[in-house]
Design a protein around this motif. Structure first.
Motif, PDB file in Angstrom:
ATOM      1  N   HIS A 267     -36.201   6.214  34.798  1.00 51.29           N
ATOM      2  CA  HIS A 267     -36.624   7.186  33.789  1.00 51.29           C
ATOM      3  C   HIS A 267     -35.892   8.510  33.945  1.00 51.29           C
ATOM      4  CE1 HIS A 267     -39.078   7.997  37.329  1.00 51.29           C
ATOM      5  NE2 HIS A 267     -39.229   9.234  36.883  1.00 51.29           N
ATOM      6  N   LEU A 268     -35.331   8.740  35.133  1.00 51.80           N
ATOM      7  CA  LEU A 268     -34.440   9.886  35.293  1.00 51.80           C
ATOM      8  C   LEU A 268     -33.123   9.571  34.586  1.00 51.80           C
ATOM      9  CD1 LEU A 268     -34.978  10.704  39.088  1.00 51.80           C
ATOM     10  CD2 LEU A 268     -36.163  11.664  37.116  1.00 51.80           C
ATOM     11  N   ARG A 269     -32.407  10.603  34.189  1.00 53.45           N
ATOM     12  CA  ARG A 269     -31.112  10.394  33.546  1.00 53.45           C
ATOM     13  C   ARG A 269     -30.033  10.836  34.510  1.00 53.45           C
ATOM     14  NH1 ARG A 269     -32.133   6.759  30.602  1.00 53.45           N
ATOM     15  NH2 ARG A 269     -30.214   7.089  29.409  1.00 53.45           N
ATOM     16  N   TYR A 270     -28.938  10.068  34.585  1.00 56.79           N
ATOM     17  CA  TYR A 270     -27.912  10.302  35.591  1.00 56.79           C
ATOM     18  C   TYR A 270     -26.555  10.541  34.933  1.00 56.79           C
ATOM     19  CZ  TYR A 270     -31.555   8.221  38.486  1.00 56.79           C
ATOM     20  OH  TYR A 270     -32.752   7.954  39.099  1.00 56.79           O
ATOM     21  N   ILE A 271     -25.814  11.459  35.542  1.00 55.25           N
ATOM     22  CA  ILE A 271     -24.441  11.758  35.139  1.00 55.25           C
ATOM     23  C   ILE A 271     -23.541  11.482  36.330  1.00 55.25           C
ATOM     24  CG2 ILE A 271     -22.866  13.524  34.256  1.00 55.25           C
ATOM     25  CD1 ILE A 271     -25.283  15.043  33.241  1.00 55.25           C
ATOM     26  N   VAL A 272     -22.361  10.934  36.078  1.00 55.35           N
ATOM     27  CA  VAL A 272     -21.477  10.589  37.181  1.00 55.35           C
ATOM     28  C   VAL A 272     -20.027  10.664  36.723  1.00 55.35           C
ATOM     29  CG1 VAL A 272     -21.352   8.095  36.721  1.00 55.35           C
ATOM     30  CG2 VAL A 272     -21.215   8.924  39.090  1.00 55.35           C
ATOM     31  N   GLN A 273     -19.133  10.877  37.672  1.00 54.93           N
ATOM     32  CA  GLN A 273     -17.691  10.795  37.422  1.00 54.93           C
ATOM     33  C   GLN A 273     -17.198   9.455  37.913  1.00 54.93           C
ATOM     34  OE1 GLN A 273     -14.890  14.168  38.057  1.00 54.93           O
ATOM     35  NE2 GLN A 273     -14.063  12.904  39.701  1.00 54.93           N
ATOM     36  N   ALA A 274     -16.427   8.750  37.093  1.00 53.42           N
ATOM     37  CA  ALA A 274     -15.946   7.417  37.443  1.00 53.42           C
ATOM     38  C   ALA A 274     -14.512   7.254  36.962  1.00 53.42           C
ATOM     39  CB  ALA A 274     -16.840   6.347  36.815  1.00 53.42           C
ATOM     40  N   THR A 296     -24.469   9.723  31.074  1.00 51.90           N
ATOM     41  CA  THR A 296     -23.136  10.231  30.757  1.00 51.90           C
ATOM     42  C   THR A 296     -22.176   9.887  31.878  1.00 51.90           C
ATOM     43  OG1 THR A 296     -24.129  12.108  29.570  1.00 51.90           O
ATOM     44  CG2 THR A 296     -21.800  12.298  30.147  1.00 51.90           C
ATOM     45  N   VAL A 297     -20.954   9.486  31.508  1.00 50.84           N
ATOM     46  CA  VAL A 297     -19.904   9.202  32.479  1.00 50.84           C
ATOM     47  C   VAL A 297     -18.672  10.012  32.109  1.00 50.84           C
ATOM     48  CG1 VAL A 297     -18.347   7.457  33.431  1.00 50.84           C
ATOM     49  CG2 VAL A 297     -20.748   6.889  33.004  1.00 50.84           C
ATOM     50  N   LYS A 338     -22.988   7.866  27.161  1.00 49.07           N
ATOM     51  CA  LYS A 338     -22.020   8.793  26.588  1.00 49.07           C
ATOM     52  C   LYS A 338     -20.731   8.774  27.405  1.00 49.07           C
ATOM     53  CE  LYS A 338     -25.819  11.828  25.215  1.00 49.07           C
ATOM     54  NZ  LYS A 338     -26.844  11.113  26.013  1.00 49.07           N
ATOM     55  N   ALA A 339     -19.620   8.692  26.721  1.00 44.98           N
ATOM     56  CA  ALA A 339     -18.302   8.657  27.366  1.00 44.98           C
ATOM     57  C   ALA A 339     -17.616  10.000  27.180  1.00 44.98           C
ATOM     58  CB  ALA A 339     -17.445   7.535  26.777  1.00 44.98           C
ATOM     59  N   VAL A 340     -17.353  10.679  28.285  1.00 42.79           N
ATOM     60  CA  VAL A 340     -16.638  11.950  28.294  1.00 42.79           C
ATOM     61  C   VAL A 340     -15.294  11.714  28.972  1.00 42.79           C
ATOM     62  CG1 VAL A 340     -16.644  14.335  29.112  1.00 42.79           C
ATOM     63  CG2 VAL A 340     -18.779  13.265  28.354  1.00 42.79           C
ATOM     64  N   GLY A 341     -14.217  12.190  28.362  1.00 37.20           N
ATOM     65  CA  GLY A 341     -12.887  11.974  28.922  1.00 37.20           C
ATOM     66  C   GLY A 341     -12.187  13.278  29.228  1.00 37.20           C
ATOM     67  N   GLY A 342     -11.492  13.329  30.368  1.00 35.55           N
ATOM     68  CA  GLY A 342     -10.715  14.495  30.754  1.00 35.55           C
ATOM     69  C   GLY A 342      -9.225  14.235  30.581  1.00 35.55           C
TER      70      GLY A 342
END
Length: 475
Positions: A267-274, A296-297, A338-342
């Motif tokens: 139930h927690l929401r997690y963000i990570v760099q992959a 979000t990744v 959600k896909a975030v790109g750098g």
């Protein structure tokens, strides 16, 4: 001993209106000295009037030791604060840690050796604890502490580097030592945690290897779950995992996802760099992440140009030969993540057309949010040495500009001003596209923040403008 630990207010992001994450490293440092009174000032959470805030805390808390953590672009703020503390409380000892202290300890000692008394290099937990033990008279010798630089009677001494830590020996972070709460991600109270440290990939622009080498170490799963349970009990609604590249070990990451779901913490929401490759190579990973609550990744896609990918030495991360980037984006989004790109522009062979192609590639991928930065020659990286040798670094000295968004290089075809102008114009088209905004899952999931998201796009535009004109942080 009374210990005050200070995290700098300077941020590298233009997204402060919708997210602010606290400093985790100082909480881990504080956990090493449980018998001492520790206060943490995370100035990211109170970024205005920071000199006044710090001096008021020094007057009230009367610390014996004040520690400052700083990246290179934050170092000027750290040294100014340390100088102010030295003037106000000359009996307090000042110690500097973090990335800048690790890679440029010799320069810090030479320039500011009268401002700081100690420099902690590399992973600071063990070194800091041993320093405190010596200072309180618990035995030992400063010269015997690995990873410590210190001012001796005849000048500064730099002890040999310390060994990397065994992560199963680290206690949980001492977050209760923070003076302030208030970290958030959109409408959620957020925290930070870590499940691994390090990355073995050979990217020449990356600075993390100067802290950890090309290593990858794992925290015990039981410790991670215990940490998440504690955060859940405190009312936290989400966690940003600060791992450098959690998908180096995909089977272990999947196991973590299964443990999170089994523990009832999805139930927690997690963000990570992959990595792109890590997400794309196993089609069962994204569904496992979704079941665990990953929201979000962030993926380092870096560039659209094959020549630049080769120059940055990031092919193992991208897997571009197999066209993995669109597949990674699709796998995440099909599973509601959600896909975030750098992306990085301003590479040595970039011309105006190459920068335009990278921005177009960012739009074409259909990301929920693209982030485009300029190639930054961070201190003591392989990329900096190569750019300096080629005469492509236009601002080698003012490290306050080294936040990833300000242009400090030229290319073989463009001046630094021309790079900035190109980024400015392409940023307008990228961030002010209403169709892309409506497609973004951020726009859909956070309707109450749509106005703030527009302000963020304006901030990104302002950030692009400031690539031409340096704006300094005011204490």
């Amino acid at each position: 001993m009374r210990i005050l630990l200070v995290a700098m207010p300077d941020t590298a992001s233009s997204l402060d209106r919708v997210m602010k994450f606290p400093n985790l490293g100082l909480c881990s440092i504080a956990a090493q000295v449980p018998e001492h009174e520790v206060r943490i000032l995370d100035l990211v959470l109170r970024p205005r009037g920071v000199r006044r805030r710090v001096l008021e805390e020094v007057a009230a808390f009367r610390p014996d030791l004040v520690g400052y953590s700083a990246m290179s672009f934050q170092y000027e703020t750290a040294r100014l604060l340390a100088a102010s503390v030295r003037a106000a409380a000359p009996g307090a000892l000042n110690v500097l840690g973090g990335y800048h202290a690790t890679v440029l300890a010799d320069q810090v000692a030479a320039r500011d050796g009268q401002v700081f008394d100690f420099i902690v290099r590399g992973e600071g937990e063990r070194t800091f604890r041993q320093l405190v033990d010596v200072l309180v008279g618990g035995g030992g010798d400063l010269a015997a502490i690995p990873g410590l630089s210190w001012r001796a009677a005849r000048g500064w001494r730099h002890n040999p580097d310390g060994e990397l830590l065994q992560l199963d020996s680290l206690p949980l972070p001492r977050r209760e030592a923070r003076a302030w709460d208030g970290a958030f991600y959109f409408d959620r109270r957020f925290e930070v945690a870590e499940t691994t440290r390090g990355c073995p990939l050979p990217c020449t622009f990356c600075s993390i290897r100067r802290m950890y080498g090309r290593t990858f170490r794992r925290f015990p799963l039981a410790r991670i779950i215990a940490d998440l349970r504690g955060l859940d009990r405190r009312g936290v609604r989400g966690v940003f995992f600060v791992d450098d590249n959690i998908t180096i070990d995909v089977p272990r990451f999947k196991e973590l996802c299964e443990e999170i779901a089994a523990a009832g913490l999805s139930h927690l929401r997690y963000i990570v760099q992959a990595s792109v490759h890590g997400i794309a190579k196993d089609p069962t990973l994204a569904p496992a992440m979704a079941r665990a609550g990953f929201d979000t990744v962030f993926m380092g896609i870096e560039n659209a140009e094959d020549a630049n990918v080769a120059a940055l030495d990031i092919r193992p991360k991208l897997g571009r030969g197999e066209n993995e980037t669109p597949r990674a984006v699709r796998l995440l989004q099909e599973n509601g993540i959600k896909a975030v790109g750098g992306f990085i522009v301003g590479n040595p062979d970039d011309d105006r057309a190459a920068i335009r192609r990278t921005f177009r590639y960012a739009r074409r991928l259909g990301l929920d949010f693209p982030i485009v930065q300029c190639l930054t020659p961070y201190p003591r990286t392989e990329m900096r040495a190569e750019l300096l040798a080629a005469g492509l670094v236009t601002n080698p000295d003012d490290l306050t500009r080294y936040n990833g968004y300000m242009v400090n290089v030229r290319t073989r075809h463009l001046t630094s001003a021309a790079v900035a102008r190109a980024m400015l114009w392409e940023s307008v088209k990228l961030y002010w596209d209403p169709r892309a905004a409506r497609r973004s899952r951020f726009f859909r999931d956070f309707p109450a923040f749509r106005g703030k998201m527009l302000l963020n796009n304006l901030a990104l535009f302002a950030g692009a403008r400031n690539r031409l004109f340096h704006s300094t942080h005011t204490l």
